[in-house]
Design a protein around this motif. Structure first.
Motif, mmCIF file in Angstrom:
data_model
loop_
_atom_site.group_PDB
_atom_site.id
_atom_site.type_symbol
_atom_site.label_atom_id
_atom_site.label_comp_id
_atom_site.label_asym_id
_atom_site.label_seq_id
_atom_site.Cartn_x
_atom_site.Cartn_y
_atom_site.Cartn_z
ATOM 1 N N ILE A 91 0.823 -1.216 0.000
ATOM 2 C CA ILE A 91 0.000 0.000 0.000
ATOM 3 C C ILE A 91 0.855 1.264 0.000
ATOM 4 O O ILE A 91 0.691 2.133 -0.870
ATOM 5 C CB ILE A 91 -0.972 -0.014 1.201
ATOM 6 N N LEU A 92 1.752 1.408 0.965
ATOM 7 C CA LEU A 92 2.542 2.630 1.056
ATOM 8 C C LEU A 92 3.363 2.923 -0.209
ATOM 9 O O LEU A 92 3.418 4.080 -0.642
ATOM 10 C CB LEU A 92 3.449 2.585 2.290
ATOM 11 N N PRO A 93 4.013 1.920 -0.846
ATOM 12 C CA PRO A 93 4.716 2.235 -2.102
ATOM 13 C C PRO A 93 3.798 2.771 -3.193
ATOM 14 O O PRO A 93 4.249 3.525 -4.061
ATOM 15 C CB PRO A 93 5.322 0.880 -2.506
ATOM 16 N N ASN A 94 2.521 2.407 -3.153
ATOM 17 C CA ASN A 94 1.592 2.865 -4.176
ATOM 18 C C ASN A 94 0.986 4.232 -3.870
ATOM 19 O O ASN A 94 0.230 4.769 -4.704
ATOM 20 C CB ASN A 94 0.479 1.833 -4.361
ATOM 21 N N VAL A 95 1.279 4.784 -2.707
ATOM 22 C CA VAL A 95 0.854 6.157 -2.400
ATOM 23 C C VAL A 95 2.081 7.030 -2.156
ATOM 24 O O VAL A 95 2.003 8.058 -1.484
ATOM 25 C CB VAL A 95 -0.101 6.199 -1.183
ATOM 26 N N ALA A 96 3.217 6.596 -2.732
ATOM 27 C CA ALA A 96 4.470 7.339 -2.530
ATOM 28 C C ALA A 96 4.416 8.730 -3.144
ATOM 29 O O ALA A 96 5.052 9.658 -2.639
ATOM 30 C CB ALA A 96 5.644 6.552 -3.117
ATOM 31 N N GLY A 97 3.666 8.886 -4.238
ATOM 32 C CA GLY A 97 3.589 10.186 -4.895
ATOM 33 C C GLY A 97 3.116 11.301 -3.978
ATOM 34 O O GLY A 97 3.818 12.308 -3.790
#
Length: 309
Positions: free
Chosen positions: A216-222
């Motif tokens: 999850i967190l890598p996919n909201v890194a932006g």
């Protein structure tokens, strides 16, 4: 290769090059596409260059400059010149050396605050959004409680106690500025947790911690990266405000905010360089970081079709 017959009856061989050409398509990763879009944002790229120059001025310049911020000379209250490009104060200290030291400390505080607030706020928001229900409700009510606290007043109260240690001051500021990251990340996680790859990871027996930190967190890194840049600017301005009020960095440490405070009265007495140069660097840091965040937001937005210059 084909056979041909001449008018005289002689057989010759005629060669013909193939007309088809081979085309190779090279796939670009998501981060390569982000970098490409960011480089098209001229103002953001220029801001990166200016910010790097400020960092080099503060850290490399201080190492090679022949004056130290605590070194006193016989040049008292001298205006900017070749010998002292930023002038001197009433004690004869070289003001450029002081601005270098102040920029160093302000950058250290700003990036420390941004890292701590981003990391804690992102994890907090991710946990809240992932579990939802009563957990989400309780955690978000705590965020709302923090938002009702006047950050500048609390920062002034705690800064007066911890201002002599810049690391503790940065910790205090991070404890006051993490809520924005938590709210934004929580909203992103509420959407991402319903994606197919999260369901697949859950079906394969992945633990909640692994799903949150690896999926999850890598996919909201932006959004997290953009928030980080905004926190840097916010931390610089907050530290400046606290130091201006006398509750921030304390002597013998020097920050841009404390230099602004010391140079306020000098500006009205004909020694404006003691006020304007620290102020210029505060403006440069705050503006460049905000422009970089603006460029990152545009580059990380998959629906972005027009890049602003």
């Amino acid at each position: 290769m084909i056979d041909a017959v001449t008018p005289g009856g002689e057989d010759i061989l005629e060669s013909r090059e193939p007309t088809d050409r081979e085309f190779g398509v090279k796939a670009r990763s998501q981060w390569q596409l982000v970098l490409r879009r960011f480089l098209q944002h001229k103002l953001a790229v220029a801001s990166v260059i200016v910010l790097l120059l400020v960092v080099l001025f503060a850290f490399v310049g201080a190492a090679v400059w022949h004056y130290s911020p605590t070194q006193f000379t016989d040049d008292f209250s001298v205006a900017p010149s070749a010998k002292h490009p930023f002038g001197t104060d009433s004690n004869g200290a070289d003001h450029m050396a002081q601005v270098m030291a102040g920029t160093q400390l302000s950058l250290k505080i700003a990036f420390t605050v941004a890292i701590l607030a981003s990391v804690f706020g992102s994890i907090y928001g991710a946990v809240s959004g992932y579990y939802r229900g009563i957990t989400d409700t309780l955690m978000m009510r705590l965020v709302d409680l923090f938002l009702t606290i006047p950050a500048l007043a609390v920062g002034a109260l705690l800064g007066k106690k911890f201002g002599s240690n810049w690391a503790l001051l940065a910790l205090v500021l991070a404890a006051l500025l993490w809520t924005g990251s938590a709210r934004v990340v929580r909203g992103q996680v509420l959407s991402v947790r319903e994606k197919e790859f999260v369901e697949a990871a859950r079906a394969l027996g992945a633990t909640d911690r692994r799903i949150i930190f690896r999926h999850i967190l890598p996919n909201v890194a932006g959004p997290i990266i953009v928030l980080f840049t905004l926190l840097v600017a916010t931390a610089v301005l907050t530290e400046t405000a606290l130091s201006y009020l006398g509750f921030g960095v304390q002597f013998p440490d020097i920050s841009l905010g404390s230099l602004i405070t010391a140079g306020e009265t000098a500006a009205t007495g004909g020694r404006g360089w003691l006020f304007y140069f620290p102020g210029l660097f505060i403006i440069l840091i705050a503006l460049t970081v905000n422009f970089i965040g603006d460029g990152l937001r545009d580059a990380l937005d998959p629906t972005q079709t027009k890049v602003r210059a």
